[in-house]
Write an enzyme that holds these catalytic residues in place. Structure first.
Site, PDB file in Angstrom:
ATOM      1  N   LYS A 135     -13.598  31.649  27.993  1.00  0.00           N
ATOM      2  CA  LYS A 135     -13.330  32.459  28.868  1.00  0.00           C
ATOM      3  C   LYS A 135     -13.510  33.831  28.440  1.00  0.00           C
ATOM      4  CE  LYS A 135      -9.657  29.897  31.167  1.00  0.00           C
ATOM      5  NZ  LYS A 135      -8.253  29.442  31.413  1.00  0.00           N
ATOM      6  N   GLN A 191      -2.617  31.371  29.861  1.00  0.00           N
ATOM      7  CA  GLN A 191      -2.799  29.878  29.793  1.00  0.00           C
ATOM      8  C   GLN A 191      -1.838  28.944  30.032  1.00  0.00           C
ATOM      9  OE1 GLN A 191      -6.241  29.176  29.818  1.00  0.00           O
ATOM     10  NE2 GLN A 191      -5.876  26.958  29.805  1.00  0.00           N
ATOM     11  N   ASP A 208      -5.586  34.224  38.478  1.00  0.00           N
ATOM     12  CA  ASP A 208      -5.156  32.877  38.608  1.00  0.00           C
ATOM     13  C   ASP A 208      -4.891  32.515  39.964  1.00  0.00           C
ATOM     14  OD1 ASP A 208      -5.763  31.154  36.384  1.00  0.00           O
ATOM     15  OD2 ASP A 208      -3.798  31.649  35.383  1.00  0.00           O
TER      16      ASP A 208
HETATM   17  N1  GUN Z   1      -4.834  25.704  32.476  1.00  0.00           N
HETATM   18  C1  GUN Z   1      -5.399  24.686  33.035  1.00  0.00           C
HETATM   19  N2  GUN Z   1      -6.349  25.146  33.962  1.00  0.00           N
HETATM   20  C2  GUN Z   1      -5.604  26.680  34.150  1.00  0.00           C
HETATM   21  C3  GUN Z   1      -6.013  27.645  34.910  1.00  0.00           C
HETATM   22  O1  GUN Z   1      -6.763  27.495  35.808  1.00  0.00           O
HETATM   23  N3  GUN Z   1      -5.273  28.824  34.527  1.00  0.00           N
HETATM   24  C4  GUN Z   1      -4.365  28.882  33.563  1.00  0.00           C
HETATM   25  N4  GUN Z   1      -3.825  30.236  33.473  1.00  0.00           N
HETATM   26  N5  GUN Z   1      -4.155  27.935  32.831  1.00  0.00           N
HETATM   27  C5  GUN Z   1      -4.678  26.352  32.930  1.00  0.00           C
END
Ligand code: GUN
Length: 294
Positions: free
Chosen positions: A53, A97, A120
């Site tokens: 990311k 995350q 998110d």
């Molecule tokens: N863990 C797995 N997929 C995601 C996501 O789309 N966002 C976040 N914050 N954590 C994740």
């Protein structure tokens, strides 16, 4: 039947091209979108996601802030960081995350994020906006990526029966809301199945479009899939493989070798849904920034 392999890398690159057009426009008025990604602990898969990311942000010329916190970071310390990011004018999107270590109250952390920066789409305000079909909602990135994969591949969801296996907020539940909306690239008839569903294969064989979001390697077999269905595999599972350089390989929730020959179209793992999630995160961050310009 010739199976179409849906190329998530290519579609994600096209999404990022569109993001770049928006970034150019914002840069002409002196605005640079910024994303903060927060990781608590050292889970290797989460570290890899957070790293990619950050790299994508930098490649596009967005402002990026990565906060990697020790596994024993307290709830209070994490909430203090979220508050600082909420106040930081260079940051338009905040992502923590998931999953955090067990001593962290994830629901409380998500609620502490300013909904206007919740790229998110996990904050209750954004979940409600999605349910209400409010266009200002931040929709979770993976469901948004699945919808884009379908539309970019010319697969019509209008009136189609979409069966989603998995009811998580991150994927299943949100994708259900998104695809049942009265909107273009949606208007689907949605069934959400899960671990307690009786006669799962009977349900999944009804699907025109089958989405696997269970988090169990190779769970969906040929028996679950109708001839000519479209299959979207959201799973990213690490399985041990001593012949692989890293000691593991990535497999989806779908037994690809057995299922692919039956499908009209299918996403591979890797190279299907995965790249889309990051691309949609960038798109959501630009949207947050644009919405903040008023
Ligand atoms: N863990 C797995 N997929 C995601 C996501 O789309 N966002 C976040 N914050 N954590 C994740």
């Amino acid at each position: 039947m010739e199976t179409k392999i849906i190329d998530g890398r290519q579609i994600a690159a096209a999404v990022l091209d569109d993001v770049c057009v928006d970034l150019d426009k914002l840069s002409k008025v002196g605005v640079q979108p910024g994303l903060a990604v927060v990781l608590v602990g050292h889970d290797p898969a989460s570290q890899a996601y957070v790293g990619s990311k950050e790299r994508t942000c930098k490649k596009l010329g967005m402002h990026s802030r990565k906060e990697e916190l020790a596994a024993d970071t307290t709830q209070e310390e994490l909430l203090a960081l979220i508050e600082e990011l909420n106040q930081d004018p260079r940051i338009h999107g905040i992502l923590v995350q998931s999953p955090p270590p067990p001593h962290i109250d994830e629901a409380a952390v998500v609620r502490a994020i300013d909904p206007a920066k919740d790229v998110d789409g996990f904050h209750p305000v954004n979940v409600a906006k999605l349910a209400l079909e409010d266009p200002s909602a931040f929709v979770p990135c993976t469901p948004l990526g699945c919808q884009k994969l379908l539309s970019a591949s010319g697969i019509d969801t209008e009136g189609a029966h979409v069966v989603i296996v998995g009811r998580s907020l991150i994927v299943g539940k949100s994708l259900g809301l998104l695809l049942m909306a009265k909107a273009p690239q949606a208007n689907a008839t949605v069934t959400i199945a899960h671990s307690r569903t009786k006669d799962l294969a009977v349900v999944t064989r009804q699907a025109d479009i089958l989405v696997a979001a269970i988090g169990r390697p190779n769970f969906i077999t040929a028996d679950h899939v109708r001839e000519g269905a479209v299959v979207i595999d959201v799973g990213i599972n690490r399985v041990d493989d001593s012949s692989a350089k890293r000691g593991y390989r990535l497999v989806g929730d779908v037994d690809y070798e057995a299922v692919a020959p039956k499908c009209q179209a299918i996403t591979p793992v890797p190279g299907g849904v995965g790249p889309m999630t990051i691309a949609m995160l960038m798109a959501n961050t630009v949207k947050a920034c644009q919405q903040m310009q008023g």
